[in-house]
Design a protein around this motif. Structure first.
Motif, short mmCIF file in Angstrom:
data_model
loop_
_atom_site.label_atom_id
_atom_site.label_comp_id
_atom_site.label_asym_id
_atom_site.label_seq_id
_atom_site.Cartn_x
_atom_site.Cartn_y
_atom_site.Cartn_z
N VAL A 120 -18.14 33.89 3.86
CA VAL A 120 -17.73 32.49 4.03
C VAL A 120 -16.68 32.34 5.12
O VAL A 120 -16.51 31.26 5.67
N ARG A 121 -15.98 33.42 5.44
CA ARG A 121 -15.07 33.35 6.60
C ARG A 121 -15.91 33.25 7.88
O ARG A 121 -15.72 32.36 8.71
N ARG A 122 -16.84 34.18 7.99
CA ARG A 122 -17.62 34.28 9.23
C ARG A 122 -18.55 33.07 9.42
O ARG A 122 -18.77 32.63 10.53
N LEU A 175 -14.36 24.36 11.02
CA LEU A 175 -13.90 25.49 10.21
C LEU A 175 -14.52 26.80 10.69
O LEU A 175 -13.86 27.84 10.72
N ALA A 176 -15.79 26.74 11.07
CA ALA A 176 -16.46 27.95 11.56
C ALA A 176 -15.76 28.50 12.79
O ALA A 176 -15.71 29.71 13.01
N SER A 177 -15.21 27.59 13.59
CA SER A 177 -14.51 28.01 14.80
C SER A 177 -13.09 28.50 14.46
O SER A 177 -12.65 29.54 14.96
N ALA A 178 -12.39 27.75 13.60
CA ALA A 178 -11.02 28.14 13.24
C ALA A 178 -10.99 29.53 12.62
O ALA A 178 -10.09 30.32 12.87
N ASN A 179 -12.02 29.85 11.82
CA ASN A 179 -12.07 31.15 11.15
C ASN A 179 -12.35 32.30 12.11
O ASN A 179 -12.17 33.46 11.75
N THR A 180 -12.84 31.98 13.28
CA THR A 180 -13.15 33.04 14.26
C THR A 180 -12.32 32.85 15.52
O THR A 180 -12.72 33.24 16.61
N ARG A 205 -10.84 40.90 15.86
CA ARG A 205 -12.30 41.19 15.83
C ARG A 205 -13.03 40.09 15.04
O ARG A 205 -13.69 40.35 14.03
N PRO A 206 -12.89 38.83 15.48
CA PRO A 206 -13.32 37.72 14.63
C PRO A 206 -14.81 37.68 14.32
O PRO A 206 -15.21 37.16 13.29
N PHE A 207 -15.64 38.23 15.20
CA PHE A 207 -17.08 38.13 14.95
C PHE A 207 -17.64 39.35 14.20
O PHE A 207 -18.80 39.39 13.87
N GLU A 208 -16.76 40.32 13.98
CA GLU A 208 -17.20 41.49 13.22
C GLU A 208 -17.30 41.14 11.74
O GLU A 208 -16.43 40.45 11.22
N PHE A 209 -18.31 41.63 11.08
CA PHE A 209 -18.44 41.41 9.63
C PHE A 209 -17.76 42.60 8.95
O PHE A 209 -18.35 43.67 8.80
N ASP A 210 -16.51 42.40 8.59
CA ASP A 210 -15.70 43.52 8.08
C ASP A 210 -15.24 43.20 6.65
O ASP A 210 -14.36 42.36 6.45
#
Ligand code: FES
Length: 749
Positions: A299-301, A333-338, A345-350
């Protein structure tokens, strides 16, 4: 929905050319689409929505924290209620939506609603959600593929919110429709609905709210333990209800949508992210404690709601843009979270981020998502159950970009997924699931045979099954007695109930006597989900042979053969005509069915039936041991694999040599043990604390089937065909041992 009008003069500047909330890029990955414009235009005007888009996290947080300067009121205030419904849904009522109101009204309404959504309360729901998720997977796991959105996520989330509200199954269709209609109503504040959709949506939405108002009134009179009763019970000091039935019903429509679609989208998104990130998937499979992190990172990504919207109450400058009083401001929100200035590393699924909840998906401040605890508990549980049951689950090779295209909440309607059915069978053996069913009907099917019809106590659909499947029935008071296996003899096309036929066997260990004497209509019985050791394969021709109660698995096979247009005959024997069950049903098939009671015709004429080999023909036989031995002899000259049998009791095998000791290594558990003569592998495994499920313990039910890693087994079961025994891929560890000359077996346990 149309794309932004080309050539129309922008109302404000700057405009980010290339940003398109209706285009494929946006629906494929909203965060990446924002990233493409964020550096150049951190705040830009988007004519299509007639709103400013704010992309940076710092700016979004500043706006969320200042409800006086940025009101939520326009979210509902701009909803255009059709004239004919303004008496039942006046503007001053619809503007009280939680998602679209400000203090002081919002504070009071939220206080009433949040009683039903506390973190402790949501966490207490977890076992119920987990059990429900299993029941949903039961329905499709045998299929090998599903639409993850509609078959699993929507099903689970709808049932959960309904159970939480205390609504019954009769309300299910209304609730399913309501979740769509609410979002359409909400989005219509920014994206007007075209006719005739507008009228259709409003007709249904108003009908649902009126119905829910009645339910609220009823709960005021007769409260239960549910969200509606909780909200209805909140009163002022003078005893008057704090919120009217109309106000509570309005909020219920919000929960019906928000509690369902956003979590559904998150579950679907998680499956896609895990497919692209095999390490995260492997970590979560190995440690189920990581599923909440998988959900959080998903949900962050990719937040389910891409935006939170507000309206400026004053002229203000944000990110270099001049925003005027009255302008709509959409926080991406999708932008703020990344935003790379806040998230490394905002686009990494970690899934191992130190602060997994450090994102804006559930927003902040007074409008922080009321249902976030429910979303988290439900999302993590849904993923845990899904991968526990279907560890090989993956998206289908072609995933269509099939969305209801709304900028606010891009709703994916179809995520085709698939998994290995063989893998499911292995999982089933690991976790033998059970459920309590109600006896819906009991009839005498013949002398000594009762037929029980079983159904879910809530009327839910039962797990899917294929012809030849059986269930374990726990007999004795409270299910404490013997576990007996009974074939399902109803139709797989009727998931609302199962039927079994039970022969009274005075000589047996008492399971059938308990069912005959003590199980009545309305009784509860504990049963396993279906397993299948008598698989029905496609063929142009079949010969069915049944002896006595062995008719039960044959009945659904006949239906399947009929449905596929195959040629078939049934030879059905029994002691006397009156002892033979289901004759009336079988009579409908005319002379394809030969009924041959022994006292009238003698033993079944297998030689006459099977003397000549018929090409492309499969033989299915179930009945007592002498019949099975006779048919094995009568078909000895048939091609290997023609005959399929199911036994009630183990095959009798005469052994000339005594058993010897051998070693067994349980590879998964890392335990090695010695199996002496007179003890089974199953007993040794249980002693060593290795989880190994079993039921019949005589090689007839298949529960203990275990994969062989290395070594050769001496197969002593009555389930595997000679070809399967020869293939040596699995063994029944309750009876089978290491083959002569094989001192060590390595098993997948
Ligand atoms: Fe039934 Fe082993 S427990 S086959």
């Amino acid at each position: 929905t149309e794309a932004p009008t080309a050539g129309a003069p922008p109302a404000r500047c700057p405009v980010a050319h290339g940003f398109d909330a209706m285009g494929d890029d946006y629906y494929t990955d909203p965060a990446q689409h924002f990233a493409a414009v964020r550096d150049e235009h951190p705040v830009f005007f988007y004519p299509y929505l007639n709103a400013w888009i704010v992309t940076r996290r710092d700016d979004a947080e500043a706006i969320l924290g200042d409800w006086q300067k940025f009101t939520s009121g326009a979210n509902s205030g701009l909803i255009d209620v059709p004239e004919r419904y303004r008496d039942v849904m006046p503007p001053d009522l619809i503007s009280q939506m939680l998602v679209g109101s400000d203090p002081p009204s919002h504070t009071v309404h939220r206080f009433v609603a949040q009683r039903g959504f506390t973190k402790a309360r949501m966490e207490a729901l977890q076992p119920e959600i987990e059990a429900r998720a299993h029941r949903v997977v039961d329905k499709f796991e045998a299929d090998g593929r599903a639409n993850l959105v509609s078959d699993y996520a929507l099903e689970l989330t709808t049932q959960t919110i309904m159970a939480h509200m205390g609504l019954g199954y009769e309300d299910e269709a209304m609730m399913r429709q309501l979740r769509d209609d609410f979002f359409a109503v909400l989005a219509s504040a920014q994206e007007p609905l075209p006719e005739p959709r507008r009228s259709e949506v409003w007709d249904r939405y108003i009908a649902a709210t009126l119905y829910l108002r009645e339910v609220v009134e009823q709960r005021r009179e007769n409260p239960g333990e549910d969200l509606i009763s909780d909200m209805a019970a909140v009163r002022e000091k003078d005893g008057t209800p704090t919120l009217s039935a109309a106000q509570i019903a309005l909020h219920l429509t919000e929960f019906a949508a928000a509690g369902v679609d956003s979590t559904t989208q998150a579950i679907a998104n998680a499956v896609l992210f895990l497919d692209q990130n095999p390490e995260a998937r492997a970590d979560a499979l190995a440690d189920p404690g990581l599923w909440p992190r998988v959900f959080e990172e998903t949900v962050r990504r990719r937040p389910s709601s891409t935006f939170a919207s507000r309206q400026a109450q004053a002229d203000v400058e944000i990110g270099g843009a001049q925003i005027r009083k009255g302008d709509m401001v959409w926080l991406a929100l999708a932008s703020a979270n990344t935003d790379p200035t806040r998230t490394p590393r905002p686009f990494e699924f970690d899934i191992h981020r130190p602060e997994p909840e450090d994102h804006l998906t559930f927003t902040q401040g007074r409008h922080t998502c009321l249902g976030q605890s429910l979303a988290r508990v439900q999302g993590a549980t849904a993923l845990k159950v899904l991968y526990e049951r279907l560890p090989s689950l993956r998206p289908a090779p072609e995933v269509p970009l099939e969305f209801v295209r709304m900028a606010l909440l891009p709703v994916r309607r179809n995520l085709p997924v698939e998994w290995d059915v063989a893998d499911v069978a292995r999982q089933q053996k690991k976790v033998l699931r059970q459920m309590d069913l109600t006896v819906l009907g009991r009839t005498e099917a013949s002398d000594g045979v009762v037929a029980l019809t079983l159904g879910h106590p809530d009327g839910e659909a039962l797990p899917s099954w294929k012809p030849g499947a059986h269930i374990d029935v726990h007999t004795g008071v409270g299910g404490a007695g013997r576990v007996c296996q009974y074939s399902l003899c109803s139709s797989p096309a009727r998931p609302e109930s199962w039927r079994i036929g039970v022969l009274r066997e005075p000589e047996s260990r008492g399971g059938s006597i308990f069912i005959h004497d003590d199980v009545r209509e309305g009784s509860t019985v504990t049963v396993s989900w279906p397993r299948n050791n008598f698989r029905f394969h496609d063929s142009p021709r079949y010969v069915f042979v049944a002896g006595g109660i062995g008719i039960t698995p044959i009945i659904p096979m006949i239906e399947a053969a009929q449905a596929q247009g195959a040629e078939w005959t049934l030879l059905y024997g029994g002691r006397t005509r009156s002892s033979m069950a289901f004759l009336d049903e079988l009579a409908a098939h005319g002379d394809r069915v030969q009924v041959r009671p022994q006292d009238e015709f003698g033993l079944l004429d297998l030689e006459g039936l099977l003397g000549d080999v018929a090409p492309d023909t499969l033989i299915y036989c179930c009945g007592p041991e002498p019949l099975l031995q006779a048919i094995e002899e009568a078909t000895a000259h048939w091609p290997v694999g023609s005959l399929h049998t199911e036994r009630f009791a183990p095959k009798k095998v005469v052994r000339t040599e005594p058993d010897t000791e051998f070693e067994v290594e349980f590879a998964e558990s890392g335990v090695t043990a010695t199996v002496p003569p007179g003890r089974s592998i199953l007993e040794v495994a249980e002693e060593a604390g290795i989880s190994a499920l079993s039921s019949c313990q005589e090689g007839t039910c298949g529960t203990c089937e275990t994969r062989i890693v290395t070594g050769r087994a001496d197969h002593r079961d009555s389930i595997l065909t000679p070809a399967e025994q020869d293939a040596n891929a699995t063994m029944m560890i309750c009876v089978s041992r290491a083959a002569k000359g094989c001192p060590r077996l390595v098993l997948d346990r």
